[in-house]
Each structure stands twice: as structure tokens, then as C-alpha cells.
Design an enzyme around this catalytic site. Structure first.
Site, mmCIF file in Angstrom:
data_model
loop_
_atom_site.group_PDB
_atom_site.id
_atom_site.type_symbol
_atom_site.label_atom_id
_atom_site.label_comp_id
_atom_site.label_asym_id
_atom_site.label_seq_id
_atom_site.Cartn_x
_atom_site.Cartn_y
_atom_site.Cartn_z
ATOM 1 N N GLY A 13 11.076 10.910 8.144
ATOM 2 C CA GLY A 13 10.176 11.407 9.187
ATOM 3 C C GLY A 13 10.417 10.740 10.528
ATOM 4 O O GLY A 13 10.644 11.407 11.543
ATOM 5 N N CYS A 88 15.462 1.363 10.000
ATOM 6 C CA CYS A 88 14.282 2.227 9.884
ATOM 7 C C CYS A 88 13.944 2.561 8.430
ATOM 8 O O CYS A 88 12.845 3.027 8.148
ATOM 9 C CB CYS A 88 14.540 3.503 10.694
ATOM 10 S SG CYS A 88 13.220 4.706 10.667
ATOM 11 N N GLY A 90 12.512 2.665 4.964
ATOM 12 C CA GLY A 90 11.325 2.000 4.416
ATOM 13 C C GLY A 90 10.602 2.890 3.428
ATOM 14 O O GLY A 90 10.678 4.120 3.503
ATOM 15 N N ILE A 91 9.912 2.229 2.496
ATOM 16 C CA ILE A 91 9.138 2.960 1.489
ATOM 17 C C ILE A 91 7.768 2.303 1.341
ATOM 18 O O ILE A 91 7.573 1.170 1.802
ATOM 19 C CB ILE A 91 9.832 2.953 0.102
ATOM 20 C CG1 ILE A 91 10.037 1.503 -0.410
ATOM 21 C CG2 ILE A 91 11.158 3.693 0.156
ATOM 22 C CD1 ILE A 91 10.451 1.422 -1.872
ATOM 23 N N PHE A 148 -5.378 -3.077 3.437
ATOM 24 C CA PHE A 148 -5.877 -2.938 2.064
ATOM 25 C C PHE A 148 -4.903 -2.050 1.272
ATOM 26 O O PHE A 148 -4.573 -0.954 1.703
ATOM 27 C CB PHE A 148 -7.272 -2.279 2.128
ATOM 28 C CG PHE A 148 -7.974 -2.198 0.803
ATOM 29 C CD1 PHE A 148 -8.967 -3.112 0.470
ATOM 30 C CD2 PHE A 148 -7.661 -1.191 -0.106
ATOM 31 C CE1 PHE A 148 -9.623 -3.023 -0.748
ATOM 32 C CE2 PHE A 148 -8.313 -1.105 -1.325
ATOM 33 C CZ PHE A 148 -9.292 -2.018 -1.644
ATOM 34 N N GLY A 149 -4.451 -2.528 0.124
ATOM 35 C CA GLY A 149 -3.552 -1.722 -0.713
ATOM 36 C C GLY A 149 -2.079 -1.869 -0.363
ATOM 37 O O GLY A 149 -1.233 -1.192 -0.951
ATOM 38 N N TYR A 153 3.931 -4.133 1.295
ATOM 39 C CA TYR A 153 4.423 -3.531 2.545
ATOM 40 C C TYR A 153 4.108 -4.435 3.743
ATOM 41 O O TYR A 153 4.962 -4.660 4.612
ATOM 42 C CB TYR A 153 3.749 -2.167 2.690
ATOM 43 C CG TYR A 153 4.224 -1.287 3.813
ATOM 44 C CD1 TYR A 153 5.299 -0.418 3.641
ATOM 45 C CD2 TYR A 153 3.548 -1.257 5.031
ATOM 46 C CE1 TYR A 153 5.703 0.435 4.671
ATOM 47 C CE2 TYR A 153 3.945 -0.411 6.057
ATOM 48 C CZ TYR A 153 5.027 0.437 5.870
ATOM 49 O OH TYR A 153 5.411 1.276 6.885
#
Ligand code: CAA
Length: 246
Positions: A13, A88, A90-91, A148-149, A153
Site C-alpha cells: 500500500g 518500507c 513491514g508486516i 495496545f496490541g 510492531y
């Protein structure tokens, strides 16, 4: 001759907007994608050709140092040395920490953080020798403020900026700048995957009350890639609609 830019995660994206912008600005652009996305990459390239943009694609798993090195060598042989690297790829593997397994942690650290070693290392010495380079690391607002979560990452994205600041010091006297861009929530498949209710509460918390368009993030990358940014290094440029200020 046009400068050569490699964008990892280039058909994603954000990656698509970055490649499109850099190609429009006149760079020779190579979009990296994961080897499993070979079919998607062909369709992606055809779509760019239909837009009048000639962008090369190359498969490599950036979580592997060997594969990343092979990719850099192939690009150098085919196009010339890489002048601009946009890290760039990333997951996400969002989980509350009590549900987070080692596999969720490791996947995010490998793809989001270890990849910047894997791809930057093979381009670095050439940039120092030639006296020009731009490394642009795509982090996240959630690396600056936590989320949060997203223990995995947020850790990886915060780590990217530590890397930026250290490497910026090594490149500064040699014409090589290293910067971070920290996007906020951006309209891509990654944010569409967030549960609807969670997503609307996130948007309500953004002072601009909307997500970013990918092109708005790409504009910051284009600036940092350009000669106009020559005196900026080790910076972390937030593009987040006011979500986090410091
Ligand atoms: N703050 C505090 N508590 C929260 C919370 C928050 N932000 N979000 C959820 N909770 C609470 C819930 O109210 C619930 O509480 P109770 O147990 O007391 O009822 C509890 O946490 C739910 O915990 P679960 O472990 O059951 O969580 P879940 O499985 O329902 O969902 C999640 C967890 C998947 C992480 C979900 O919260 C989520 O998707 N959060 C958004 C994460 C996010 O922003 N990701 C960004 C993706 S895009 C991106 O990363 C790009 C970028 O750079 C910006």
C-alpha cells in the site's frame, strides 16, 4: 543519469505510492516484493506501465541477509549502484501480549527490523565510497508512542529509529543521510485489516479525523530523497495528522 531508488515492500500500500512518486520525480525505481508475490508483482508492474511509469520489480525475502544481498547485487549489475534505499517492507501480527506467541514476535522483528540490517548493509559501503546516499526508514507513529496490541510492531518500529540515529552519524561526513519517516494511520490494506469498531475509534482519536492517503506519506519520502534535504540526517519526520506530537 537518473538516481536509482530501491523500495522494499514496494508493491504494498505505502510502497506503491512511494514508487509511483519517485518514478514521477524522475528516479529509476526498483520495487522489491516477497518471492511469494510473483503473480501480484506482474499485475502491479502492468498497472504502473498503464499509468505511463516504467518501474522494475525484484523478488527477495528481506528477512534473509543472503537473499537481500543477492537482490542488491542483481540490481547493481542490471541498473547500477543504489543511491536511495527506502526500507518500507513491514508486516503486523497484532495480538494483546498475553496472546502473543514467539512466532508473532519473531515474524515482526525479522521483517520490520532485521530487514533494515539485511538490505542497508550491502548498499552502505558503496554509498560511502561514492559520497552520496539516502537511507529512508519507514517506521510508524506506533514506534513513537506504543500501541495496545502491538508490542512486537512498536518494538521493531522504535528500533528502526535507533538504527537511523546511529547510522546517520556514520554517514554524515560522507554525504550519506539516514532518516526515519513515521507515518500515522494510512489508508492501506494493513489498516483495513483492523476491526471496524477499533478502526473508527482510532480515527476519532486523530486530530485531523481521517487517515492519511498513501501519497501524503510518499511526499515526505520524496523530500528526504531529494537534494533539498541534504542537511537533514538522523531525523524522525512524523506524518500523522497530529496523532502524536513531541
Ligand atoms: N486500550 C485499552 N484497552 C483496550 C484497547 C486499547 N486501545 N483495545 C482493546 N482493549 C481491551 C478491550 O476493551 C478488552 O477488554 P476486556 O478484556 O476487559 O473486555 C481487551 O482489551 C481485549 O483483549 P483481547 O486480548 O481479547 O483482544 P482482541 O483479541 O479483542 O483484540 C487487538 C486485540 C487485535 C490487538 C485489537 O485491539 C486491535 O486490533 N487493536 C488495534 C491495533 C492497531 O492499532 N494496529 C495498527 C495496525 S496498522 C499499523 O500498524 C500501521 C501503522 O504503523 C499505524
Amino acid at each position: 543519469m537518473a538516481r536509482i531508488a530501491l523500495v522494499t515492500g514496494g508493491i504494498g500500500g505505502l510502497g506503491t505510492a512511494i514508487c509511483t512518486r519517485l518514478a514521477t520525480d524522475g528516479y529509476t525505481v526498483i520495487a522489491n516484493h516477497h518471492p511469494s508475490e510473483a503473480d501480484a508483482a506482474i499485475a502491479w508492474q502492468q498497472a504502473r506501465t498503464a499509468e505511463g511509469l516504467n518501474i522494475a520489480t525484484i523478488a527477495a525475502d528481506v528477512s534473509s541477509f543472503e537473499d537481500s544481498t543477492r537482490m542488491v547485487n542483481e540490481i547493481t549489475a542490471a541498473h547500477g549502484p543504489i543511491d536511495i534505499l527506502v526500507n518500507c517492507a513491514g508486516i503486523t501480527r497484532d495480538k494483546t501480549f498475553r496472546k502473543m506467541e514467539a512466532a508473532h514476535w519473531n515474524a515482526v522483528i525479522d521483517v520490520n527490523l532485521n530487514s533494515i540490517f539485511n538490505v542497508t548493509r550491502p548498499v552502505w559501503e558503496g554509498m560511502l565510497e561514492r559520497g552520496f546516499g539516502r537511507i529512508i526508514n519507514i517506521s510508524s507513529v506506533n514506534g513513537q508512542r506504543g500501541q495496545f496490541g502491538q508490542a512486537n510492531y512498536s518494538a521493531a518500529k522504535a528500533g528502526m529509529h535507533g538504527f537511523t540515529m546511529a547510522l546517520a552519524q556514520e554517514g554524515a561526513a560522507k554525504g550519506v543521510t539516514v532518516n526515519t519517516v513515521s507515518p500515522g494511520y494510512t489508508e492501506t490494506a494493513m489498516t483495513l485489516a483492523i476491526d471496524d469498531a477499533v478502526r473508527s475509534s482510532i480515527i476519532n482519536g486523530i486530530p485531523m479525523r481521517r487517515m492519511a492517503q498513501p501519497s501524503e506519506i510518499a511526499a515526505a519520502i520524496a523530500f528526504l530523497a531529494s537534494d533539498d534535504s541534504a542537511y537533514i540526517t538522523g531525523a524522525n519526520l512524523p506524518v500523522n495528522g497530529g496523532l502524536f506530537m513531541h
